[in-house]
Design a protein around this motif. Structure first.
Motif, PDB file in Angstrom:
ATOM      1  N   LEU A 107      20.078  72.884  39.210  1.00 37.21           N
ATOM      2  CA  LEU A 107      18.794  72.578  39.832  1.00 37.21           C
ATOM      3  C   LEU A 107      18.061  73.845  40.261  1.00 37.21           C
ATOM      4  O   LEU A 107      16.825  73.887  40.258  1.00 37.21           O
ATOM      5  N   ARG A 108      18.818  74.876  40.643  1.00 35.38           N
ATOM      6  CA  ARG A 108      18.198  76.141  41.044  1.00 35.38           C
ATOM      7  C   ARG A 108      17.721  76.958  39.845  1.00 35.38           C
ATOM      8  O   ARG A 108      17.102  78.011  40.011  1.00 35.38           O
TER       9      ARG A 108
ATOM     10  N   TRP B 120      21.327  68.651  31.545  1.00 27.61           N
ATOM     11  CA  TRP B 120      20.404  69.763  31.312  1.00 27.61           C
ATOM     12  C   TRP B 120      18.974  69.307  31.614  1.00 27.61           C
ATOM     13  O   TRP B 120      18.690  68.117  31.717  1.00 27.61           O
ATOM     14  N   HIS B 121      18.091  70.291  31.763  1.00 27.24           N
ATOM     15  CA  HIS B 121      16.683  70.023  32.026  1.00 27.24           C
ATOM     16  C   HIS B 121      15.980  69.752  30.693  1.00 27.24           C
ATOM     17  O   HIS B 121      16.086  70.543  29.749  1.00 27.24           O
ATOM     18  N   ARG B 122      15.254  68.636  30.632  1.00 32.91           N
ATOM     19  CA  ARG B 122      14.602  68.249  29.377  1.00 32.91           C
ATOM     20  C   ARG B 122      13.623  69.308  28.878  1.00 32.91           C
ATOM     21  O   ARG B 122      13.424  69.464  27.672  1.00 32.91           O
ATOM     22  N   GLY B 123      12.985  70.023  29.802  1.00 28.96           N
ATOM     23  CA  GLY B 123      11.979  71.005  29.421  1.00 28.96           C
ATOM     24  C   GLY B 123      12.520  72.412  29.274  1.00 28.96           C
ATOM     25  O   GLY B 123      11.736  73.370  29.287  1.00 28.96           O
ATOM     26  N   SER B 124      13.812  72.563  29.116  1.00 26.75           N
ATOM     27  CA  SER B 124      14.418  73.894  29.038  1.00 26.75           C
ATOM     28  C   SER B 124      13.871  74.678  27.849  1.00 26.75           C
ATOM     29  O   SER B 124      13.760  74.145  26.732  1.00 26.75           O
TER      30      SER B 124
ATOM     31  N   VAL C 120      22.894  74.492  31.177  1.00 28.49           N
ATOM     32  CA  VAL C 120      23.590  73.212  31.063  1.00 28.49           C
ATOM     33  C   VAL C 120      24.774  73.211  32.024  1.00 28.49           C
ATOM     34  O   VAL C 120      25.333  74.263  32.339  1.00 28.49           O
ATOM     35  N   ALA C 121      25.145  72.024  32.458  1.00 32.24           N
ATOM     36  CA  ALA C 121      26.331  71.854  33.297  1.00 32.24           C
ATOM     37  C   ALA C 121      27.232  70.827  32.637  1.00 32.24           C
ATOM     38  O   ALA C 121      26.805  69.699  32.362  1.00 32.24           O
ATOM     39  N   VAL C 122      28.464  71.224  32.360  1.00 36.73           N
ATOM     40  CA  VAL C 122      29.480  70.297  31.853  1.00 36.73           C
ATOM     41  C   VAL C 122      30.247  69.820  33.077  1.00 36.73           C
ATOM     42  O   VAL C 122      31.043  70.558  33.653  1.00 36.73           O
TER      43      VAL C 122
END
Length: 293
Positions: free
Chosen positions: A135-136, A267-271, A141-143
């Protein structure tokens, strides 16, 4: 001002130690200290002070760090946008330890073969730590385990594996009743502060089983090895890892069905690294198919 120096300053603050920050980036603690000193000279203020065995930001350091996080993130994103569509750049992956010691080596081997020019940075942690870091903007990505709450709409989830609870016991107990083993044998408990440990604790309570607890630890691999050595039995998520494949242990199905532990990728969709994330997910799915054969 060197953006790498700022990134390493953030690592020092987050880890509380120059030695730990140095270990993560593969340099000496003296090199990190010199980088911090260079920043202090350039900015004209002290940024860190010692507090016992750790270092903490000064008042000026807090102000600098707040801005530095955004600068480091924006610079990293700028590189990603410049390389968008190219099989190069950097991917920052956070992962829970059990995934790192089971599925992720196969995933990363496939990813490295396809994206040979991509630098992969890996950080291990608990699911909540990784989620907050994501979030920061400090991870791509975070598994991790599926969050117990609804994800913000800007984030997406991809399931990798479901792991039901099993009783882990020495191979000689393979034909025994799992509940009887939990009541009779010394018990090795999976850490109750972790998702799988909480599930195991809830199951024991619901089944009215009070085990003879001798150990409690947060490593599933270590628990499997301790069971192999005859130190007791355990109630854990059914992980699949090459590190436990040669152990003389039995996995006993519980008589009462439980919700499995689910882990996957957030993950963030807009990455700006969306093409690399899609590649990672494809490699993960291929590794899972291969492991199930």
């Amino acid at each position: 001002m060197d953006i790498e120096f700022l990134a390493n300053l953030l690592l020092v603050v987050d880890s509380g130690s120059m030695a730990e920050a140095a270990r993560r980036v593969g340099v000496t603690a003296a090199a990190v200290a010199q980088q911090v000193q260079a920043l202090e000279r350039e900015l004209g203020v002290p940024l860190l002070v010692r507090a016992g065995r750790t270092v903490i930001p000064t008042e000026a350091g807090h102000r600098v760090i707040e801005r530095a996080r955004g600068l480091v993130r924006e610079f990293s994103d700028l590189k990603a946008f410049a390389l968008k569509g190219e099989a190069a750049g950097e991917l920052r992956i956070g992962t829970i330890t059990t995934a790192l010691l089971s599925l992720m080596p196969d995933v990363l081997a496939r990813f490295a073969a396809v994206f040979s020019q991509v630098k992969v940075l890996i950080r291990a942690g608990t699911s909540m730590e990784l989620y907050e870091t994501l979030l920061r903007g400090e991870l791509d990505v975070a598994v991790c385990l599926h969050p117990a709450f609804t994800l913000p709409k800007a984030y997406d989830w991809h399931l990798l594996r479901e792991e039901p609870l099993v009783v882990l016991a020495p191979a000689r107990f393979a034909a025994d009743d799992p509940h009887e083993l939990l009541r009779r044998e010394p018990f090795i408990r999976y850490d109750r502060s972790l998702g799988g440990g909480k599930q195991a604790d809830a199951y024991l309570r619901a089944a009215r089983i009070a085990p003879r607890e001798l150990f409690e630890l947060n490593s599933l691999m270590a628990i499997a090895m301790m069971v192999d050595r005859g130190l007791g039995v355990s109630l854990v998520p059914d992980i699949v890892s090459p590190l436990t494949a040669g152990l003389e242990v039995a996995k006993l199905t519980l008589p009462v069905k439980t919700e499995p532990r689910r882990f996957g990728v957030v993950w963030h969709r807009g990455s700006p690294r969306a093409h690399l994330i899609r590649g990672l997910l494809q490699c993960a799915d291929e590794a899972l198919v291969q492991s199930d054969r």
